[in-house]
Structures are given as C-alpha cells and as structure tokens.
Design a protein around this motif. Structure first.
Motif, short mmCIF file in Angstrom:
data_model
loop_
_atom_site.label_atom_id
_atom_site.label_comp_id
_atom_site.label_asym_id
_atom_site.label_seq_id
_atom_site.Cartn_x
_atom_site.Cartn_y
_atom_site.Cartn_z
N UNK A 152 -19.91 48.83 -69.92
CA UNK A 152 -20.65 48.10 -68.89
C UNK A 152 -21.17 46.76 -69.39
N UNK A 153 -22.05 46.14 -68.61
CA UNK A 153 -22.45 44.74 -68.84
C UNK A 153 -21.25 43.82 -68.60
N UNK A 154 -20.49 44.13 -67.54
CA UNK A 154 -19.33 43.30 -67.22
C UNK A 154 -19.54 42.67 -65.86
N UNK A 156 -21.44 39.91 -65.27
CA UNK A 156 -22.56 38.98 -65.23
C UNK A 156 -22.08 37.61 -65.70
N UNK B 41 -20.89 40.58 -74.52
CA UNK B 41 -22.06 41.37 -74.09
C UNK B 41 -21.68 42.78 -73.68
N UNK B 42 -20.40 43.08 -73.75
CA UNK B 42 -19.95 44.39 -73.28
C UNK B 42 -20.55 45.51 -74.13
N UNK B 43 -20.99 46.55 -73.42
CA UNK B 43 -21.51 47.73 -74.12
C UNK B 43 -20.59 48.90 -73.83
N UNK B 44 -20.21 49.59 -74.87
CA UNK B 44 -19.27 50.69 -74.67
C UNK B 44 -19.89 52.01 -75.06
N UNK B 45 -19.80 52.96 -74.15
CA UNK B 45 -20.36 54.30 -74.41
C UNK B 45 -19.25 55.32 -74.32
#
Lengths: 296, 67
Positions: A152-154, A156, B41-45
């Motif tokens: 996520x955080x995509x 913006x 800024x991508x966060x991967x879970x």
C-alpha cells in the motif's frame, strides 16, 4: 401566537395551521440547506477534477517514458516463445491498483479479472499479490487465503522505479516459487478509455526451456537470472505507470460526471426552492386577505 | 558467479546501488531532479491465511536489500 390570544375551542385548529406553516417554512429551510450542501459537493468534485487533470498530464508524460521498459520485457518472452510449464501449475497474479477511490471502475475491473480466475477450477494453485488497498479490500473477504502480499501507500505520488524495485524484491523474497503468472493492470488507451490487460511472468526454469532461446546470444544461467529479476521490476514499473495514468484519467471523467450531476441537482433544487417560496408567499397573502375580508 | 550475487544481492539491489551512486555523482543542478526519483513510499506486508502475517521478519528482509 394566535393560540395564545384565543385559547380553547379554536386552539387546536390554529395549532394545525401553525404547524402546517412551520412545516412549509421548514421545507424551505431544508431545501436551502440541501442546496448549499450540493453546491459544496460540486465545488469539491470540480476541484478534484482539476487536480486529477494536472496529475493526469504528468502521468501520461511519464507513461510514454516508461513504455519501453514493459514492451522490451514482453518482446523477449514473445521472441523466445516462453511458455508456462505443463507440469507445474503454480501461478502468481499481481493486481495493480492503488489506495484511492473515486475513480470509476478501474479498481473493480482489475479485481474482477482476478476474482473470475479464482472462481474457476484449479484456483488452489494460484496466489495473489495485491498492490494497493483497493484490490485488497475487494479480494480480502472471499479470497483472502490466496493473498500472499499486500502493498500500500500507492497512488498518493506518481510511482517511481524504486517502488517497482521494492515490489519486485518482495515478489522474489516471498518464498513462493511460481511457474508462471500475470500482472493484471489497466492499460491506458485514451483520456476516456482504458482496458484491463496483463503482462506475463515466468519462472527461470520456464525461460531456460523456451524453444527459441537460442536466438539470443551468450546466455548463461547467471545472465538469465539477472535479466529475469530486472525484467520483473521493469514490468511492474510499466504496469504501475499504466495503472496510474488510467486511474487519473478515469478520476477526471468520474469527477466531471459528478460535477455535472450536482449541477443538475442544483437546478432542480433551485426550482423547487423558488416554487415553495412562491407558494408560502401566496398562502400568506390569502390568509391576510381572507382575514381582512372576515373583519368587514 | 559475480561477486555481488555471492554476497546475497540480486540484480535489482545491484542496479539500484549503481543508480544511487550515479545520482549522487551528478552535477548539483541535475541532482535535485534525479534525487526525486530515488524515493519510494510503498509499504509491503506479507499475508497468510487471509490476514497480515510474520511482519517483522519479511519487512526486515526487504529493508535490508534497500539500505
């Protein structure tokens, strides 16, 4: 008011009249409140449209620069005639969406492609990586067990190659040994249209056993491995750019439509508002005149 | 096998390090623009069984590759 002057028998009747009058006043008030809020919504959707129009032009410019990355990688697979191995059915699907909504059907389109695939037989060999919260939200409830990673955080900020590299690293370190796979994304066609499309993914084994690999010179396992890693990152990058561009263009249309609809609503509400106002004035006049006539 | 792969890097890390060095060695007026492309800024879970799982281990793994 009148009720207080003449209490008793006619009290009730006066109260009814009063009530009716109040209700009419109230609807007038309610309509004006509604009108105001719809106007505010229109302002918001209009400014969202402007913002996404600006973002869209940038996304389209960047998409042009990113196209060779994806096309080059796909060309390699086509020329070498790479095919998924028959005996290994493990597949990986990557859903390219973003975190943000209010942009038409871009996210549902991508998720639907994957959902259809997962509802077919043989779905137990499929794993999904959701890029963006929207696809996760859609797939989570029914097909949560297939999801192996969520990014996520995509959305913006415009996607960078670093984002794609991070994602590729996550795919490679996920521990899932897929034989083939697909990146499902929205391919940008024009400002008003996009379509779901896919990019192929293959394992190194599949590439090494490709029938026409010999047309490429000086390949050894090491070079292929390096190339596979790089092409994964570049295809993800390309898919992200295509997705971002379609999303912005779709948001632009969606917000334009929303503003138009709000405009229609404002017109209707203004009409009702004026009619009600007129009706209230007319009734008050009738009351005054008939009151005066009764006194004579 | 190349030296960087023996250390445990893959091609993505390797080329990212090369790109980072190249960006840093640009002239200042070009560097500012190039440095913007260096951000992510991508966060991967990672997920398992329909919910986020073994977060730290995998996140650390990915992080190590990018520092």
């Amino acid at each position: 008011m009148l009720g207080r002057v003449a209490p008793g028998v006619c009290g009730q009747a006066v109260a009814v009249v009063n009530h009716q009058q109040n209700r009419n006043m109230a609807t007038l008030k309610a309509i004006s409140i509604r009108l105001k809020s719809v106007k505010n919504i229109q302002k918001i959707t209009q400014s969202m449209k402007m913002v996404s129009a600006a973002k869209y032009t940038r996304a389209e410019r960047e998409l042009k620069a990113a196209r060779p990355y994806g096309e080059g990688a796909v060309q390699f697979y086509e020329r070498a005639e790479v095919a998924a191995p028959e005996d290994d059915k493990k597949e990986l699907y990557i859903a390219m969406t973003s975190d943000r909504g209010l942009c038409g059907a871009v996210h549902t389109g991508v998720s639907k492609v994957i959902r259809n695939r997962l509802s077919e037989p043989g779905a137990e060999n499929i794993k999904v990586i959701c890029v963006g919260d929207k696809s996760r939200g859609i797939l989570q409830r029914l097909y949560g067990k297939h999801i192996i990673s969520v990014a996520n955080e995509i959305g913006r900020l415009p996607p960078t190659f670093q984002d794609a590299a991070k994602l590729a690293a996550a795919v490679l370190t996920s521990g899932y040994e897929f034989a083939s796979g697909k990146i499902i994304y929205n391919k940008f066609k024009s400002v008003v249209s996009y379509a779901q499309s896919d990019l192929p993914l293959y394992s190194q084994k599949a590439v090494e056993s490709a029938p026409k690999l010999a047309i490429y010179d000086s390949l050894d396992a090491d070079v292929i491995q390096s190339y596979m890693e790089f092409s994964l990152a570049s295809m993800l990058f390309y898919a992200m750019k295509e997705g971002a561009c379609s999303e912005q263009s779709s948001r632009m249309t969606a917000m334009d439509n929303a503003s138009k609809n709000a405009g229609e609503m404002i017109d209707k509400l203004t009409l009702t508002f004026n009619r009600t106002r007129q009706a209230v004035i007319t009734r008050e006049l009738i009351e005054i005149i008939s009151g005066a006539a009764a006194l004579d | 096998m190349s030296a960087w792969r023996q250390v445990g890097l893959n091609y993505i890390n390797y080329s990212n390090i090369a790109a980072k060095v190249l960006r840093r060695s640009l002239k200042p007026e070009l560097r500012a623009e190039a440095m913007k492309r260096d951000e992510s800024h991508v966060r991967i879970t990672p997920w398992a069984d329909g919910r986020p799982a073994h977060l730290k281990q995998a996140a650390a793994k990915i992080k190590v590759c990018f520092e």
